[in-house]
Design a protein around this motif. Structure first.
Motif, PDB file in Angstrom:
ATOM      1  N   ARG A 235       0.827  -1.221   0.000  1.00 23.89           N
ATOM      2  CA  ARG A 235       0.000   0.000   0.000  1.00 23.89           C
ATOM      3  C   ARG A 235       0.855   1.262   0.000  1.00 23.89           C
ATOM      4  O   ARG A 235       0.364   2.349  -0.338  1.00 23.89           O
ATOM      5  CB  ARG A 235      -0.947   0.000   1.200  1.00 23.89           C
ATOM      6  CG  ARG A 235      -0.257   0.066   2.555  1.00 23.89           C
ATOM      7  CD  ARG A 235      -1.273   0.105   3.681  1.00 23.89           C
ATOM      8  NE  ARG A 235      -0.639   0.163   4.994  1.00 23.89           N
ATOM      9  CZ  ARG A 235      -0.240  -0.903   5.676  1.00 23.89           C
ATOM     10  NH1 ARG A 235      -0.424  -2.120   5.158  1.00 23.89           N
ATOM     11  NH2 ARG A 235       0.340  -0.768   6.860  1.00 23.89           N
ATOM     12  N   GLU A 236       2.146   1.159   0.365  1.00 22.93           N
ATOM     13  CA  GLU A 236       3.044   2.309   0.387  1.00 22.93           C
ATOM     14  C   GLU A 236       4.014   2.313  -0.788  1.00 22.93           C
ATOM     15  O   GLU A 236       4.800   3.251  -0.944  1.00 22.93           O
ATOM     16  CB  GLU A 236       3.838   2.325   1.699  1.00 22.93           C
ATOM     17  CG  GLU A 236       2.966   2.445   2.941  1.00 22.93           C
ATOM     18  CD  GLU A 236       3.758   2.299   4.225  1.00 22.93           C
ATOM     19  OE1 GLU A 236       4.996   2.073   4.127  1.00 22.93           O
ATOM     20  OE2 GLU A 236       3.168   2.401   5.306  1.00 22.93           O
ATOM     21  N   ALA A 237       3.984   1.275  -1.604  1.00 21.41           N
ATOM     22  CA  ALA A 237       4.930   1.154  -2.713  1.00 21.41           C
ATOM     23  C   ALA A 237       4.515   2.052  -3.883  1.00 21.41           C
ATOM     24  O   ALA A 237       3.341   2.429  -4.009  1.00 21.41           O
ATOM     25  CB  ALA A 237       5.002  -0.306  -3.176  1.00 21.41           C
ATOM     26  N   PRO A 238       5.453   2.401  -4.741  1.00 23.32           N
ATOM     27  CA  PRO A 238       5.109   3.197  -5.927  1.00 23.32           C
ATOM     28  C   PRO A 238       4.092   2.478  -6.799  1.00 23.32           C
ATOM     29  O   PRO A 238       4.052   1.249  -6.858  1.00 23.32           O
ATOM     30  CB  PRO A 238       6.456   3.349  -6.649  1.00 23.32           C
ATOM     31  CG  PRO A 238       7.496   3.061  -5.630  1.00 23.32           C
ATOM     32  CD  PRO A 238       6.897   2.081  -4.684  1.00 23.32           C
ATOM     33  N   ARG A 239       3.304   3.272  -7.521  1.00 21.64           N
ATOM     34  CA  ARG A 239       2.267   2.709  -8.381  1.00 21.64           C
ATOM     35  C   ARG A 239       2.744   2.501  -9.810  1.00 21.64           C
ATOM     36  O   ARG A 239       1.979   2.081 -10.664  1.00 21.64           O
ATOM     37  CB  ARG A 239       1.032   3.620  -8.379  1.00 21.64           C
ATOM     38  CG  ARG A 239       0.481   3.908  -6.993  1.00 21.64           C
ATOM     39  CD  ARG A 239      -0.887   4.538  -7.036  1.00 21.64           C
ATOM     40  NE  ARG A 239      -0.963   5.726  -7.859  1.00 21.64           N
ATOM     41  CZ  ARG A 239      -0.633   6.942  -7.456  1.00 21.64           C
ATOM     42  NH1 ARG A 239      -0.195   7.135  -6.223  1.00 21.64           N
ATOM     43  NH2 ARG A 239      -0.755   7.985  -8.267  1.00 21.64           N
ATOM     44  N   ALA A 240       4.012   2.808 -10.077  1.00 17.09           N
ATOM     45  CA  ALA A 240       4.591   2.628 -11.404  1.00 17.09           C
ATOM     46  C   ALA A 240       6.012   2.096 -11.255  1.00 17.09           C
ATOM     47  O   ALA A 240       6.645   2.246 -10.206  1.00 17.09           O
ATOM     48  CB  ALA A 240       4.597   3.943 -12.180  1.00 17.09           C
ATOM     49  N   ALA A 241       6.505   1.469 -12.325  1.00 16.37           N
ATOM     50  CA  ALA A 241       7.813   0.820 -12.256  1.00 16.37           C
ATOM     51  C   ALA A 241       8.938   1.803 -11.980  1.00 16.37           C
ATOM     52  O   ALA A 241       9.894   1.490 -11.267  1.00 16.37           O
ATOM     53  CB  ALA A 241       8.086   0.064 -13.554  1.00 16.37           C
TER      54      ALA A 241
ATOM     55  N   TYR B 166      15.680  10.316  -4.978  1.00 20.77           N
ATOM     56  CA  TYR B 166      15.499  10.934  -6.294  1.00 20.77           C
ATOM     57  C   TYR B 166      14.556  10.136  -7.190  1.00 20.77           C
ATOM     58  O   TYR B 166      13.793  10.685  -7.971  1.00 20.77           O
ATOM     59  CB  TYR B 166      16.883  11.091  -6.943  1.00 20.77           C
ATOM     60  CG  TYR B 166      16.939  10.979  -8.447  1.00 20.77           C
ATOM     61  CD1 TYR B 166      16.402  11.960  -9.271  1.00 20.77           C
ATOM     62  CD2 TYR B 166      17.563   9.887  -9.049  1.00 20.77           C
ATOM     63  CE1 TYR B 166      16.477  11.856 -10.646  1.00 20.77           C
ATOM     64  CE2 TYR B 166      17.651   9.771 -10.421  1.00 20.77           C
ATOM     65  CZ  TYR B 166      17.098  10.757 -11.212  1.00 20.77           C
ATOM     66  OH  TYR B 166      17.173  10.640 -12.577  1.00 20.77           O
ATOM     67  N   ARG B 167      14.595   8.802  -7.044  1.00 22.17           N
ATOM     68  CA  ARG B 167      13.827   7.946  -7.953  1.00 22.17           C
ATOM     69  C   ARG B 167      13.542   6.627  -7.256  1.00 22.17           C
ATOM     70  O   ARG B 167      14.292   6.191  -6.376  1.00 22.17           O
ATOM     71  CB  ARG B 167      14.636   7.718  -9.236  1.00 22.17           C
ATOM     72  CG  ARG B 167      13.957   6.862 -10.281  1.00 22.17           C
ATOM     73  CD  ARG B 167      14.618   7.031 -11.642  1.00 22.17           C
ATOM     74  NE  ARG B 167      16.052   6.772 -11.650  1.00 22.17           N
ATOM     75  CZ  ARG B 167      16.842   7.000 -12.695  1.00 22.17           C
ATOM     76  NH1 ARG B 167      16.343   7.493 -13.814  1.00 22.17           N
ATOM     77  NH2 ARG B 167      18.124   6.748 -12.623  1.00 22.17           N
ATOM     78  N   THR B 168      12.453   5.960  -7.643  1.00 24.00           N
ATOM     79  CA  THR B 168      12.162   4.618  -7.151  1.00 24.00           C
ATOM     80  C   THR B 168      12.048   3.647  -8.314  1.00 24.00           C
ATOM     81  O   THR B 168      11.687   4.026  -9.430  1.00 24.00           O
ATOM     82  CB  THR B 168      10.853   4.569  -6.339  1.00 24.00           C
ATOM     83  OG1 THR B 168       9.775   5.096  -7.128  1.00 24.00           O
ATOM     84  CG2 THR B 168      10.978   5.338  -5.040  1.00 24.00           C
ATOM     85  N   HIS B 169      12.367   2.379  -8.016  1.00 26.40           N
ATOM     86  CA  HIS B 169      12.274   1.289  -8.984  1.00 26.40           C
ATOM     87  C   HIS B 169      11.437   0.167  -8.360  1.00 26.40           C
ATOM     88  O   HIS B 169      11.721  -0.273  -7.242  1.00 26.40           O
ATOM     89  CB  HIS B 169      13.658   0.745  -9.333  1.00 26.40           C
ATOM     90  CG  HIS B 169      14.606   1.790  -9.833  1.00 26.40           C
ATOM     91  ND1 HIS B 169      14.674   2.161 -11.157  1.00 26.40           N
ATOM     92  CD2 HIS B 169      15.514   2.559  -9.173  1.00 26.40           C
ATOM     93  CE1 HIS B 169      15.594   3.095 -11.301  1.00 26.40           C
ATOM     94  NE2 HIS B 169      16.113   3.367 -10.116  1.00 26.40           N
ATOM     95  N   ALA B 170      10.429  -0.279  -9.073  1.00 24.49           N
ATOM     96  CA  ALA B 170       9.559  -1.363  -8.608  1.00 24.49           C
ATOM     97  C   ALA B 170       9.588  -2.475  -9.645  1.00 24.49           C
ATOM     98  O   ALA B 170       8.760  -2.499 -10.571  1.00 24.49           O
ATOM     99  CB  ALA B 170       8.134  -0.848  -8.392  1.00 24.49           C
ATOM    100  N   PRO B 171      10.549  -3.408  -9.549  1.00 24.83           N
ATOM    101  CA  PRO B 171      10.719  -4.411 -10.607  1.00 24.83           C
ATOM    102  C   PRO B 171       9.528  -5.330 -10.800  1.00 24.83           C
ATOM    103  O   PRO B 171       9.322  -5.846 -11.895  1.00 24.83           O
ATOM    104  CB  PRO B 171      11.959  -5.194 -10.150  1.00 24.83           C
ATOM    105  CG  PRO B 171      12.102  -4.903  -8.694  1.00 24.83           C
ATOM    106  CD  PRO B 171      11.558  -3.530  -8.486  1.00 24.83           C
ATOM    107  N   ALA B 172       8.719  -5.540  -9.758  1.00 26.40           N
ATOM    108  CA  ALA B 172       7.563  -6.418  -9.913  1.00 26.40           C
ATOM    109  C   ALA B 172       6.532  -5.839 -10.879  1.00 26.40           C
ATOM    110  O   ALA B 172       5.683  -6.572 -11.394  1.00 26.40           O
ATOM    111  CB  ALA B 172       6.909  -6.672  -8.558  1.00 26.40           C
ATOM    112  N   LEU B 173       6.614  -4.526 -11.151  1.00 29.98           N
ATOM    113  CA  LEU B 173       5.670  -3.889 -12.067  1.00 29.98           C
ATOM    114  C   LEU B 173       6.157  -3.897 -13.510  1.00 29.98           C
ATOM    115  O   LEU B 173       5.454  -3.428 -14.400  1.00 29.98           O
ATOM    116  CB  LEU B 173       5.392  -2.453 -11.620  1.00 29.98           C
ATOM    117  CG  LEU B 173       4.776  -2.297 -10.227  1.00 29.98           C
ATOM    118  CD1 LEU B 173       4.544  -0.828  -9.903  1.00 29.98           C
ATOM    119  CD2 LEU B 173       3.476  -3.087 -10.109  1.00 29.98           C
ATOM    120  N   LEU B 174       7.354  -4.443 -13.748  1.00 29.84           N
ATOM    121  CA  LEU B 174       7.858  -4.595 -15.110  1.00 29.84           C
ATOM    122  C   LEU B 174       7.418  -5.932 -15.684  1.00 29.84           C
ATOM    123  O   LEU B 174       7.338  -6.928 -14.950  1.00 29.84           O
ATOM    124  CB  LEU B 174       9.391  -4.537 -15.122  1.00 29.84           C
ATOM    125  CG  LEU B 174      10.034  -3.196 -14.781  1.00 29.84           C
ATOM    126  CD1 LEU B 174      11.531  -3.382 -14.583  1.00 29.84           C
ATOM    127  CD2 LEU B 174       9.762  -2.177 -15.875  1.00 29.84           C
TER     128      LEU B 174
END
Length: 386
Positions: free
Chosen positions: A272-278, A290-298
């Motif tokens: 619920r706190e994770a970014p909504r985009a990769a 500066y930036r976030t990476h969410a590999p599960a959304l790729l």
């Protein structure tokens, strides 16, 4: 008694994307050639090394998200010949006042700053009014070119914090190319990050898996944990290709190229706190990263094993475990880098060549592969006809 090992024809310094593509191409183009690849770290892949996280079930590129976006048929053909490619048109967003705004800047960004309900002509007129005082000047810095292109309001909302947090220096100290290579402004909606790139995708299994396959080829020998410099070069008989930092190779004899670092810290984050985009950038100076990476959304990145946690990389300026160093795009650095390149050019006839990020400021995946293919083709001709 075993026979002595043959000295390699070619040595390549650096086992990243450029070095391993070159090694594979040379052994494919020149029958019987022996290539030695030396790497100062203990792993293959350089900045695009990747690994599978068993606990969370995701494929992770520890230093961030690497998507191929190119219009080169040759680069795309090379990639698809060595891995299955998952078609994917990358999208990057900026977080602004709780909303995700697509990058490059478009109509959504203009509406976020000036107010909603604008049509393209209205948005254009508003921005042109703001940029008018800054146009007509020769841009010397990021700030100069950004104010002339997007005006002060969009600059403060999306550019100033983004650039300052990435580079660790005010945009007024950086070369205009920092802006022109990464930012733009259109008056359309839902922009793609690489709108002009015909081919876009991700290698199935990650870049690391593909690079290990490139290295596992007859004629290629890998030495990890081996630092190489001009004073302590690897052995070779015909040519040496350096993909490591050019000033480091020469022992910084003409000066040190000033660099900045970005590091990614990986955390198990509540979904619920994770970014909504990769990939999301955060121009707000109050946000510590500066930036976030969410590999599960790729696509092909895998899915989280648990329903409550997601693996997120938080990228910030400064040192860290998963660190990337960039040569600062400043006027002084450009002069010094040119001096090193002129020095290197005098050595090319003797078989010493420079390729990849070691001799440039920044190259994306497509540019890196294209440079490796070009260099390998030229070197293979020299090896065959010498």
């Amino acid at each position: 008694m075993s026979s002595p090992r043959r000295r390699p024809d070619v040595a390549i310094v650096g086992a990243g994307l450029v070095g391993l593509v070159m090694a594979e191409r040379l052994t494919a183009l020149v029958p019987g050639v022996q290539v030695l690849v030396v790497e100062s770290s203990g792993r293959l892949g350089g900045l695009c090394a990747s690994q599978w996280n068993d606990h969370l079930g995701v494929n992770v590129h520890p230093r961030g998200t690497h998507v191929l976006a190119t219009s080169s048929r040759r680069v795309w053909a090379y990639l698809t010949a060595h891995t299955r490619v998952i078609p994917y048109r990358h999208r990057v967003f900026a977080s602004y006042q709780g909303e995700l705004i697509p990058l490059p800047l478009g109509l959504e960004a203009v509406e976020a700053v000036y107010g909603g309900g604008l049509d393209p002509d209205q948005a254009r007129r508003l921005v042109e009014t703001d940029t008018a005082p800054y146009r007509g000047r020769v841009p010397l810095t990021v700030e100069d070119v950004a104010l002339a292109k997007v005006g002060p309001r969009l600059y403060e909302a999306f550019v100033h914090g983004h650039v300052s947090k990435q580079w660790g220096v005010d945009p007024s100290k950086l070369d205009p190319e920092v802006f022109t290579s990464r930012f733009g402004l259109t008056f359309t909606r839902d922009n793609q990050y690489h709108p002009g790139s015909r081919y876009q995708g991700l290698p199935a299994g990650g870049w690391g898996a593909m690079l290990h396959r490139l290295a596992d080829r007859p004629g290629i020998r890998i030495e990890l944990g081996r630092q190489a410099t001009a004073d302590d070069p690897p052995e070779y008989t015909r040519a040496c290709v350096v993909t490591s930092p050019i000033d480091q190779w020469f022992g910084f004899d003409q000066g040190v190229l000033e660099r900045r670092s970005l590091a990614v810290e990986w955390r198990r984050t509540e979904v619920r706190e994770a970014p909504r985009a990769a990939t999301v950038t955060y121009p707000d100076p109050s946000v510590p990263y500066y930036r976030t990476h969410a590999p599960a959304l790729l696509p092909g990145g895998g899915a989280t094993v648990t329903s409550s946690k997601s693996l997120v990389g938080y990228e910030r300026h400064g040192p860290g475990e998963y660190q990337t160093d960039f040569v600062l795009r400043s006027p002084a650095n450009k002069v010094l880098a040119d001096a090193y390149r002129r020095h290197a050019k005098h050595l090319a006839a003797g078989g010493l060549l420079f390729a990849g990020r070691g001799a440039t400021f920044y190259d994306d995946m497509g540019t890196s592969i294209a440079a490796a293919l070009t260099c390998a083709t030229a070197l293979s001709r020299r090896l065959r006809h010498a």
